[in-house]
Design an enzyme around this catalytic site. Structure first.
Site, mmCIF file in Angstrom:
data_model
loop_
_atom_site.group_PDB
_atom_site.id
_atom_site.type_symbol
_atom_site.label_atom_id
_atom_site.label_comp_id
_atom_site.label_asym_id
_atom_site.label_seq_id
_atom_site.Cartn_x
_atom_site.Cartn_y
_atom_site.Cartn_z
ATOM 1 N N ASP A 101 24.847 3.964 15.274
ATOM 2 C CA ASP A 101 24.067 5.194 15.339
ATOM 3 C C ASP A 101 23.335 5.375 13.996
ATOM 4 O O ASP A 101 22.594 4.489 13.578
ATOM 5 C CB ASP A 101 24.985 6.365 15.697
ATOM 6 C CG ASP A 101 24.255 7.659 16.013
ATOM 7 O OD1 ASP A 101 23.774 7.820 17.152
ATOM 8 O OD2 ASP A 101 24.148 8.499 15.111
ATOM 9 N N TYR A 153 16.555 16.624 21.316
ATOM 10 C CA TYR A 153 17.477 17.050 20.263
ATOM 11 C C TYR A 153 16.968 16.714 18.862
ATOM 12 O O TYR A 153 17.155 17.499 17.926
ATOM 13 C CB TYR A 153 18.875 16.475 20.497
ATOM 14 C CG TYR A 153 19.092 15.041 20.068
ATOM 15 C CD1 TYR A 153 19.793 14.737 18.911
ATOM 16 C CD2 TYR A 153 18.614 13.977 20.840
ATOM 17 C CE1 TYR A 153 20.012 13.418 18.523
ATOM 18 C CE2 TYR A 153 18.821 12.666 20.456
ATOM 19 C CZ TYR A 153 19.525 12.394 19.303
ATOM 20 O OH TYR A 153 19.729 11.097 18.922
ATOM 21 N N TYR A 235 18.360 13.926 10.133
ATOM 22 C CA TYR A 235 17.234 14.015 11.075
ATOM 23 C C TYR A 235 16.047 14.754 10.456
ATOM 24 O O TYR A 235 14.893 14.457 10.773
ATOM 25 C CB TYR A 235 17.679 14.734 12.346
ATOM 26 C CG TYR A 235 18.718 13.987 13.144
ATOM 27 C CD1 TYR A 235 18.349 13.062 14.110
ATOM 28 C CD2 TYR A 235 20.082 14.209 12.932
ATOM 29 C CE1 TYR A 235 19.300 12.374 14.853
ATOM 30 C CE2 TYR A 235 21.044 13.527 13.655
ATOM 31 C CZ TYR A 235 20.645 12.606 14.616
ATOM 32 O OH TYR A 235 21.585 11.921 15.336
ATOM 33 N N HIS A 301 27.539 5.274 24.533
ATOM 34 C CA HIS A 301 27.013 5.229 23.167
ATOM 35 C C HIS A 301 28.060 4.917 22.103
ATOM 36 O O HIS A 301 27.800 4.151 21.176
ATOM 37 C CB HIS A 301 26.350 6.577 22.838
ATOM 38 C CG HIS A 301 25.716 6.631 21.490
ATOM 39 N ND1 HIS A 301 24.669 5.811 21.119
ATOM 40 C CD2 HIS A 301 25.989 7.409 20.399
ATOM 41 C CE1 HIS A 301 24.310 6.091 19.878
ATOM 42 N NE2 HIS A 301 25.097 7.042 19.408
#
Length: 322
Positions: A101, A153, A235, A301
């Site tokens: 990730d 998201y 992010y 995931h």
């Protein structure tokens, strides 16, 4: 688990919490969102028993590692700087790297900026593009917004403090059960003012066999203490990273051997264009030393936890060659 040592090291101006076990060549594990060193517990135990020194930090802003207050303290250069300083502290020149990730993204950046510190890279879930590769025509978040809409998201995470306040309205244990057990293959959507379908529109009442209440409790204990701001700040730097990496436009990973592992029901694998990129030559073009792609059937995931033994075997088979 009691045999895993825990300590704090000074890296790149912050105190970083590290879990480690074993002796031998170093395998450095980099976790993703919203995780901790603990996500690698199975790999730490498994690879250390096979003659490796396993190292898994809480990354900047997570768990027991310091969380700088400034949003701009979470750029790709800060994150890679932390990792390089950690490698320096281990007294070795090169390490094997395994990333998942966001840890996978940091792993790609490390291979891009400092391939001299990486023996080989095992990447879980996130390929070099489209999540990392730099499109010179459109900023990263704008590209996601165009593909998935404003409620995707990653787009929602750009709003200062908004997602933290929405997460705060949800029980933290429920949040982790929701995220870690998702089988959602669509883009996660968070409509403003509500939790939306999030990462898992159909959560099960009972946990899967690979995830225990004790595991959930560990994540909850750490995130209830730290909150989610540090993690979400990664992010919030996507567009800044796009600007900072302009000198590497069009540059791939050419000096590091790579193995890529992803689940067939991973939401990243099912993101528009990703399968085509992985299997139709784009990935290999960007990463000429991509030696193997593994698609785990029926795995989602968080494959390092869901399919831990299989992932351990794939890691060992690859790094044992070097």
């Amino acid at each position: 688990m009691d045999t895993i040592k825990r300590r704090t090291v000074e890296v790149n101006g912050i105190k970083m919490h590290v879990a480690e076990k074993g002796e031998g060549p170093v395998v450095l594990f980099l976790h993703g969102f919203p995780e901790l060193w603990y996500s690698w517990r199975h790999q730490i135990l498994g690879l250390s028993s096979l003659g490796y020194r396993t190292i898994a930090p809480d990354l900047r802003g997570y768990g027991d590692t310091e969380a700088p207050g400034s949003v701009t303290s979470y750029t790709c250069f800060h994150l890679v700087g932390d990792v390089v300083a950690l490698i320096d502290s281990l007294g070795v020149e090169k390490v094997f790297v395994v990333g998942h990730d966001w840890g996978a993204i940091i792993g790609w950046y490390l291979c891009l900026f400092r391939p001299d510190r990486v023996k080989a890279y095992v990447c879980l879930s996130v390929p070099f593009r489209p999540f990392l590769g730099r499109d010179p025509k459109i900023k990263t978040v704008d590209a996601f917004r165009a593909a998935c809409g404003d409620d995707f998201y990653i787009c929602r995470f750009q709003e200062p403090e908004k997602m933290e306040s929405e997460f705060a309205r949800v029980d933290t244990a429920y949040l982790f059960k929701n995220i870690l057990t998702t089988r959602l293959t669509e883009a996660p959507i968070f409509p403003k003012g509500e939790y939306g379908n999030g990462f898992n529109p159909n959560p099960q009442e009972t946990l899967p066999s690979w995830l225990s209440e004790q595991d959930i409790a560990y994540y909850v204990s750490k995130f209830e203490n730290t909150g989610f701001t540090g993690a979400i700040n990664y992010y919030r730097n996507l567009n800044i990273n796009w600007e900072l990496t302009a000198p590497w436009t069009g540059v791939g990973i050419s000096n590091v051997p790579v193995k890529f592992i992803i689940g067939s029901v991973d939401l990243v694998y099912n993101f528009p264009g990703v399968k085509e990129y992985i299997h139709n030559g784009g990935f290999k073009k960007d990463v000429p030393n991509l030696e193997e792609v593994v698609v785990q059937n029926g795995v989602a995931h968080f494959n390092n936890q869901e399919a831990a033994e299989d992932v351990n075997n794939h890691i060992y088979q690859f790094i044992n060659k070097f």
